[in-house]
Write a protein that holds these residues in place. Structure first.
Motif, PDB file in Angstrom:
ATOM      1  N   VAL A 140       5.676  -0.170  -3.277  1.00  0.00           N
ATOM      2  CA  VAL A 140       4.866   1.037  -3.490  1.00  0.00           C
ATOM      3  C   VAL A 140       4.367   1.065  -4.942  1.00  0.00           C
ATOM      4  O   VAL A 140       3.197   1.384  -5.207  1.00  0.00           O
ATOM      5  CB  VAL A 140       5.663   2.324  -3.140  1.00  0.00           C
ATOM      6  CG1 VAL A 140       4.848   3.572  -3.483  1.00  0.00           C
ATOM      7  CG2 VAL A 140       6.040   2.343  -1.664  1.00  0.00           C
ATOM      8  N   LEU A 143       1.451  -1.195  -5.138  1.00  0.00           N
ATOM      9  CA  LEU A 143       0.265  -0.643  -4.466  1.00  0.00           C
ATOM     10  C   LEU A 143      -0.392   0.427  -5.320  1.00  0.00           C
ATOM     11  O   LEU A 143      -1.626   0.508  -5.411  1.00  0.00           O
ATOM     12  CB  LEU A 143       0.641  -0.075  -3.089  1.00  0.00           C
ATOM     13  CG  LEU A 143       1.030  -1.100  -2.012  1.00  0.00           C
ATOM     14  CD1 LEU A 143       1.581  -0.396  -0.770  1.00  0.00           C
ATOM     15  CD2 LEU A 143      -0.171  -1.974  -1.631  1.00  0.00           C
ATOM     16  N   ALA A 148      -4.395   0.673  -4.617  1.00  0.00           N
ATOM     17  CA  ALA A 148      -4.418   0.707  -3.147  1.00  0.00           C
ATOM     18  C   ALA A 148      -3.680   1.935  -2.615  1.00  0.00           C
ATOM     19  O   ALA A 148      -3.888   2.345  -1.476  1.00  0.00           O
ATOM     20  CB  ALA A 148      -3.785  -0.567  -2.589  1.00  0.00           C
ATOM     21  N   ALA A 149      -2.814   2.503  -3.464  1.00  0.00           N
ATOM     22  CA  ALA A 149      -2.105   3.720  -3.063  1.00  0.00           C
ATOM     23  C   ALA A 149      -2.198   4.736  -4.199  1.00  0.00           C
ATOM     24  O   ALA A 149      -2.442   4.361  -5.352  1.00  0.00           O
ATOM     25  CB  ALA A 149      -0.645   3.406  -2.751  1.00  0.00           C
ATOM     26  N   TYR A 161       0.342   7.887  -0.814  1.00  0.00           N
ATOM     27  CA  TYR A 161      -0.440   7.430   0.350  1.00  0.00           C
ATOM     28  C   TYR A 161      -1.168   6.132   0.053  1.00  0.00           C
ATOM     29  O   TYR A 161      -1.638   5.897  -1.069  1.00  0.00           O
ATOM     30  CB  TYR A 161      -1.464   8.505   0.764  1.00  0.00           C
ATOM     31  CG  TYR A 161      -0.800   9.601   1.549  1.00  0.00           C
ATOM     32  CD1 TYR A 161      -0.701   9.522   2.934  1.00  0.00           C
ATOM     33  CD2 TYR A 161      -0.217  10.684   0.904  1.00  0.00           C
ATOM     34  CE1 TYR A 161      -0.055  10.502   3.668  1.00  0.00           C
ATOM     35  CE2 TYR A 161       0.434  11.673   1.610  1.00  0.00           C
ATOM     36  CZ  TYR A 161       0.513  11.580   2.996  1.00  0.00           C
ATOM     37  OH  TYR A 161       1.163  12.551   3.707  1.00  0.00           O
ATOM     38  N   PHE A 162      -1.291   5.333   1.100  1.00  0.00           N
ATOM     39  CA  PHE A 162      -2.023   4.063   1.039  1.00  0.00           C
ATOM     40  C   PHE A 162      -3.422   4.288   1.583  1.00  0.00           C
ATOM     41  O   PHE A 162      -3.599   4.914   2.639  1.00  0.00           O
ATOM     42  CB  PHE A 162      -1.284   3.025   1.897  1.00  0.00           C
ATOM     43  CG  PHE A 162      -1.988   1.712   2.050  1.00  0.00           C
ATOM     44  CD1 PHE A 162      -1.849   0.709   1.090  1.00  0.00           C
ATOM     45  CD2 PHE A 162      -2.801   1.465   3.161  1.00  0.00           C
ATOM     46  CE1 PHE A 162      -2.493  -0.515   1.235  1.00  0.00           C
ATOM     47  CE2 PHE A 162      -3.446   0.245   3.310  1.00  0.00           C
ATOM     48  CZ  PHE A 162      -3.292  -0.742   2.352  1.00  0.00           C
ATOM     49  N   ALA A 166      -8.240   0.148   1.660  1.00  0.00           N
ATOM     50  CA  ALA A 166      -7.783  -0.740   0.582  1.00  0.00           C
ATOM     51  C   ALA A 166      -8.092  -2.210   0.868  1.00  0.00           C
ATOM     52  O   ALA A 166      -8.230  -3.007  -0.056  1.00  0.00           O
ATOM     53  CB  ALA A 166      -6.284  -0.559   0.341  1.00  0.00           C
ATOM     54  N   ASP A 202      -5.385   7.852   5.711  1.00  0.00           N
ATOM     55  CA  ASP A 202      -4.501   7.209   4.735  1.00  0.00           C
ATOM     56  C   ASP A 202      -3.041   7.370   5.173  1.00  0.00           C
ATOM     57  O   ASP A 202      -2.663   8.404   5.727  1.00  0.00           O
ATOM     58  CB  ASP A 202      -4.704   7.809   3.336  1.00  0.00           C
ATOM     59  CG  ASP A 202      -6.074   7.427   2.760  1.00  0.00           C
ATOM     60  OD1 ASP A 202      -6.756   6.570   3.352  1.00  0.00           O
ATOM     61  OD2 ASP A 202      -6.450   7.998   1.708  1.00  0.00           O
ATOM     62  N   VAL A 205       3.323   6.103   2.310  1.00  0.00           N
ATOM     63  CA  VAL A 205       4.214   4.990   1.951  1.00  0.00           C
ATOM     64  C   VAL A 205       5.481   5.469   1.235  1.00  0.00           C
ATOM     65  O   VAL A 205       6.480   4.765   1.192  1.00  0.00           O
ATOM     66  CB  VAL A 205       3.507   3.893   1.115  1.00  0.00           C
ATOM     67  CG1 VAL A 205       2.584   3.059   2.001  1.00  0.00           C
ATOM     68  CG2 VAL A 205       2.747   4.463  -0.075  1.00  0.00           C
ATOM     69  N   ILE A 229       5.448   0.751   5.660  1.00  0.00           N
ATOM     70  CA  ILE A 229       5.814  -0.050   4.482  1.00  0.00           C
ATOM     71  C   ILE A 229       7.219  -0.640   4.651  1.00  0.00           C
ATOM     72  O   ILE A 229       7.533  -1.706   4.118  1.00  0.00           O
ATOM     73  CB  ILE A 229       5.714   0.797   3.181  1.00  0.00           C
ATOM     74  CG1 ILE A 229       5.791  -0.084   1.923  1.00  0.00           C
ATOM     75  CG2 ILE A 229       6.780   1.879   3.114  1.00  0.00           C
ATOM     76  CD1 ILE A 229       4.556  -0.844   1.600  1.00  0.00           C
ATOM     77  N   HIS A 263      -0.884  -3.061   4.352  1.00  0.00           N
ATOM     78  CA  HIS A 263      -0.049  -2.953   3.143  1.00  0.00           C
ATOM     79  C   HIS A 263       0.216  -4.356   2.595  1.00  0.00           C
ATOM     80  O   HIS A 263       0.050  -4.622   1.409  1.00  0.00           O
ATOM     81  CB  HIS A 263       1.317  -2.333   3.444  1.00  0.00           C
ATOM     82  CG  HIS A 263       1.284  -0.906   3.920  1.00  0.00           C
ATOM     83  ND1 HIS A 263       0.239  -0.048   3.706  1.00  0.00           N
ATOM     84  CD2 HIS A 263       2.214  -0.175   4.604  1.00  0.00           C
ATOM     85  CE1 HIS A 263       0.530   1.140   4.226  1.00  0.00           C
ATOM     86  NE2 HIS A 263       1.708   1.081   4.780  1.00  0.00           N
ATOM     87  N   SER A 266      -2.890  -6.160   1.269  1.00  0.00           N
ATOM     88  CA  SER A 266      -3.319  -5.604  -0.005  1.00  0.00           C
ATOM     89  C   SER A 266      -2.439  -6.157  -1.139  1.00  0.00           C
ATOM     90  O   SER A 266      -2.923  -6.434  -2.236  1.00  0.00           O
ATOM     91  CB  SER A 266      -3.237  -4.078   0.069  1.00  0.00           C
ATOM     92  OG  SER A 266      -3.409  -3.520  -1.194  1.00  0.00           O
TER      93      SER A 266
END
Ligand code: 5CA
Ligand code: ZN
Length: 412
Positions: A140, A143, A148-149, A161-162, A166, A202, A205, A229, A263, A266
């Motif tokens: 996380v 990301l 990306a998050a 959030y993701f 992304a 979205d 995560v 995730i 995830h 990315s």
């Protein structure tokens, strides 16, 4: 987490054709083609209402994959998770005045004993969400660092959030259009209306600590992993990006497997998390999907406690094609019990007609997108002839017994 005991898988003379499986992302049956070590991640249970026949059918399907690979001489690195921290588990524990942790442990124990009874080859790594929190936090963080998050602007609950956008390829795994994604997102645990999200799709995560819920420390504050995730982290850290088969029921096609893949992609920059996405059909009872929420469950442990041979459960579930949604009935169980009795009678004979062709046919059918129904029919034909006509090959009953054990997981 402790996996369940190893299963003895004998080797069978000869070899079969290479395995071909339907890939959800490519919407085609194509060769799996693993290296010397075949790698597979199958989504495990959320530990309550275990083990119903829908669960069993799914794990038996991937057990066939495992057996076909082993028969072809591959070493298999099989990984499975246990979603032992998640909303549905808390809800069930609260409903029953139970503690979520003891509920999870009890149901995981039951699952292990059911898998053992069904002779399912255990995963090499059996990993709980609780055990993988540090791995999740690490991902996380990455990301968020890459953009990306993002952390929602909410001082009380700073969830992470993701972004569904992304990765460029998002959506390739399910092949669903946006409307279908929106529908399944709501039905399967998504939260489109959460204020502060940039896109309703979205995916969560990291969930900030809520009152009365367990939490672990993280740079974003105390909280717990999102669902997708968890599987991305457990798979990536054990079999890496580009593993051979990602498995689960068709209810996991979206959002779960789409987001696990997104995830991971990315994070790694790879364009595919898994080389094959393989999904099993839903097992139903009386025309409805067998599910925890509907409560229409047939449990493996109830059947075995009533004296049903686990081999008959296995044969009943393998009598249909894994990709077909299908219904469990008393007739299916009765037919499987008859079949098991016929096979046992046949392999107990001193001699029978030769079985090399039969074994070759079983291997061909399994390699052809796990056509277990035809594989069982091939054994039926041999067994029927053996008990009605006899034969002069004293090695045949033993060979069939070996093949049924190694390839189909049934001890005769
Ligand atoms: N813990 C998550 C996966 S990370 C989960 O879906 N758990 S579960 O307990 O709900 O389901 C465990 C597995 O059984 C999943 O692969 C799911 O797709 C499959 N499954 C659930 N219900 C059925 C059913 N009725 N028929 C076939 N497979 C099912
Ligand atoms: Zn999963």
């Amino acid at each position: 987490m402790q996996s369940w005991p190893e299963v003895d898988v004998p080797s069978v003379p000869g070899e079969g054709p290479p395995l071909r499986l339907y890939d959800t992302a490519d919407r085609a049956v194509r060769p799996v083609a693993p290296g010397s070590t075949a790698t597979m991640y199958v989504c495990g249970i959320t530990p309550y209402d275990a083990t119903h026949l829908g669960h069993a059918a799914t794990y038996l399907t991937f057990d066939l994959v495992n057996r076909v690979w082993r028969d072809a001489g591959h070493d298999v690195h099989y990984v499975q998770n246990v979603t032992d921290v998640d909303d549905p588990l808390f809800e069930r524990a609260a409903r029953d005045g139970d503690d979520w942790m003891s509920l999870g442990q009890r149901e995981t124990d039951l699952f292990r004993s059911d898998m053992t009874a069904l002779r399912v080859i255990p995963p090499r790594d059996y990993i709980g969400a609780v055990e993988s929190v540090t791995e999740v936090v690490e991902l996380v963080e990455k990301l968020v660092a890459s953009g990306a998050a993002y952390v929602v602007d909410d001082a009380k609950y700073p969830d992470v959030y993701f972004r569904a956008d992304a990765t460029e390829q998002f959506g390739y795994e399910s092949g669903y259009d946006r409307a279908t994604m929106d529908t399944f997102f709501v039905e399967r645990g998504g939260d489109p209306d959460r204020p502060g999200k940039r896109d309703p799709l979205d995916a969560l995560v990291w969930k900030a600590e809520r009152p009365g819920e367990p939490s672990w420390p993280s740079p974003f504050g105390p909280g717990r992993p999102g669902w997708h995730i968890e599987c991305a982290a457990i798979a990536l850290n054990r079999i890496g990006s580009g593993f051979d088969v990602q498995g689960g029921g068709s209810d996991l096609i979206f959002p779960h497997h789409e987001f696990s893949a997104a995830h991971a992609e990315s994070l790694t920059g790879a364009d595919r998390f898994a080389r094959h996405y393989v999904h099993t059909g839903m097992i139903g009872l009386d025309g409805e999907k067998m599910s925890k929420s509907l409560g229409n469950l047939v449990l493996v442990s109830k059947l075995t406690a009533a004296g049903v041979d686990p081999g008959a459960i296995r044969l009943g579930l393998l009598a249909g094609h894994y990709r077909q949604d299908r219904t469990w009935t008393d007739e299916i169980l009765a037919a499987a019990q008859d079949r098991l009795a016929l096979w046992r009678k046949a392999v107990a004979l001193e001699s029978a007609q030769s079985a090399e062709d039969t074994v070759a046919r079983v291997r061909q059918h399994l390699a052809d997108d796990l056509d277990s129904a035809k594989a069982l029919d091939a054994i039926d034909a041999w067994a029927h002839d053996a008990v009605t006509l006899g034969g002069s090959d004293p090695a045949a009953p033993g060979l069939v017994s070996l093949a049924v054990d190694a390839l189909l997981g049934v001890k005769l």
